[in-house]
Design a protein around this motif. Structure first.
Motif, PDB file in Angstrom:
ATOM      1  N   PHE A 103       0.872  -1.174   0.000  1.00 44.31           N
ATOM      2  CA  PHE A 103       0.000   0.000   0.000  1.00 44.31           C
ATOM      3  C   PHE A 103       0.907   1.220   0.000  1.00 44.31           C
ATOM      4  O   PHE A 103       1.834   1.306   0.810  1.00 44.31           O
ATOM      5  N   THR A 104       0.671   2.146  -0.928  1.00 46.45           N
ATOM      6  CA  THR A 104       1.559   3.304  -1.059  1.00 46.45           C
ATOM      7  C   THR A 104       0.772   4.605  -1.151  1.00 46.45           C
ATOM      8  O   THR A 104      -0.418   4.620  -1.487  1.00 46.45           O
ATOM      9  N   THR A 105       1.485   5.664  -0.863  1.00 50.94           N
ATOM     10  CA  THR A 105       0.987   7.017  -1.073  1.00 50.94           C
ATOM     11  C   THR A 105       2.130   7.809  -1.702  1.00 50.94           C
ATOM     12  O   THR A 105       3.289   7.370  -1.660  1.00 50.94           O
ATOM     13  N   GLU A 111       6.473   5.990   2.644  1.00 48.92           N
ATOM     14  CA  GLU A 111       5.157   6.078   2.003  1.00 48.92           C
ATOM     15  C   GLU A 111       4.651   4.697   1.562  1.00 48.92           C
ATOM     16  O   GLU A 111       3.758   4.596   0.729  1.00 48.92           O
ATOM     17  N   THR A 112       5.209   3.627   2.142  1.00 47.14           N
ATOM     18  CA  THR A 112       4.870   2.264   1.730  1.00 47.14           C
ATOM     19  C   THR A 112       4.567   1.395   2.944  1.00 47.14           C
ATOM     20  O   THR A 112       5.307   1.390   3.923  1.00 47.14           O
ATOM     21  N   ALA A 171       5.208   5.841   9.196  1.00 47.71           N
ATOM     22  CA  ALA A 171       4.455   6.097   7.949  1.00 47.71           C
ATOM     23  C   ALA A 171       4.048   7.561   7.879  1.00 47.71           C
ATOM     24  O   ALA A 171       3.661   8.165   8.877  1.00 47.71           O
ATOM     25  N   TYR A 203      -3.455   6.074   1.181  1.00 46.67           N
ATOM     26  CA  TYR A 203      -2.738   4.887   0.721  1.00 46.67           C
ATOM     27  C   TYR A 203      -3.676   3.998  -0.092  1.00 46.67           C
ATOM     28  O   TYR A 203      -4.865   3.882   0.228  1.00 46.67           O
TER      29      TYR A 203
END
Length: 180
Positions: A89-91, A98-99, A166, A171
């Motif tokens: 899951f990333t942003t 960001e992962t 995080a 995400y």
């Protein structure tokens, strides 16, 4: 003169005896064929789900929605196994901060909401206590016996542990169900 009439009567009787119909056959067979149609083994899943929000260092839990396997193969040995995996899951740009990796994503299938057909349907993780991480492919649900067309529906849950480091953001990742 009586003799010709008697001869004629005897001759007519002989013709009638020769012209009698042949005996009919006692039975007759007709070969009948047809096809029992078959189709595919399919899986349907919700297109998307929003789990809401949680702070870094916590976890977020939610239901994915109904997952349904439909087996229309009309097979003598109609068994199948549904599996599940997760992406990261990333942003943002997906830096390490960001992962959220798949080993932080837990899954449990719960029991069947509905089944059709004959056989034994087996949940992969019947309860939350049986949750598994999705860093590798896991059995979500299976059908271990039975024949003919069948289906099973379940509503799995996931829990994502959000690392303390995080960064904030929206995400997204992909939970993939497959069936074979």
């Amino acid at each position: 003169m009586r003799k010709p009439l008697l001869t004629l009567t005897a001759a007519a009787a002989a013709v009638v005896a020769l012209a009698a119909p042949a005996a009919a056959a006692p039975s007759g067979d007709t070969i009948v064929t047809f096809t029992v149609a078959t189709a595919n083994l399919d899986i349907s899943v919700p297109a998307s789900v929003n789990l809401g929000a949680a702070f870094a260092g916590n976890s977020i839990t939610g239901e994915l929605g109904n997952v349904t396997v439909t087996d229309s193969r009309a097979a003598l040995n109609a068994i199948w196994t549904a599996t599940v995996t997760s992406s990261s899951f990333t942003t943002g740009t997906g830096t390490p901060e960001e992962t959220i990796l798949p080993n932080l994503v837990e899954y449990w299938s719960g029991g069947a909401i509905e089944t059709t057909g004959t056989g034994t349907f087996v949940p992969g993780q019947p309860t939350q206590a049986d949750a598994v991480t999705l860093n590798v492919s896991r059995v979500a649900f299976s059908k271990t016996s039975g024949s003919g067309n069948n289906s099973a529906t379940w509503a799995p849950d996931i829990r994502i542990t959000i690392p303390g480091g995080a960064v904030g953001g929206s995400y997204s990742g992909v939970i993939t169900h497959s069936v074979a």
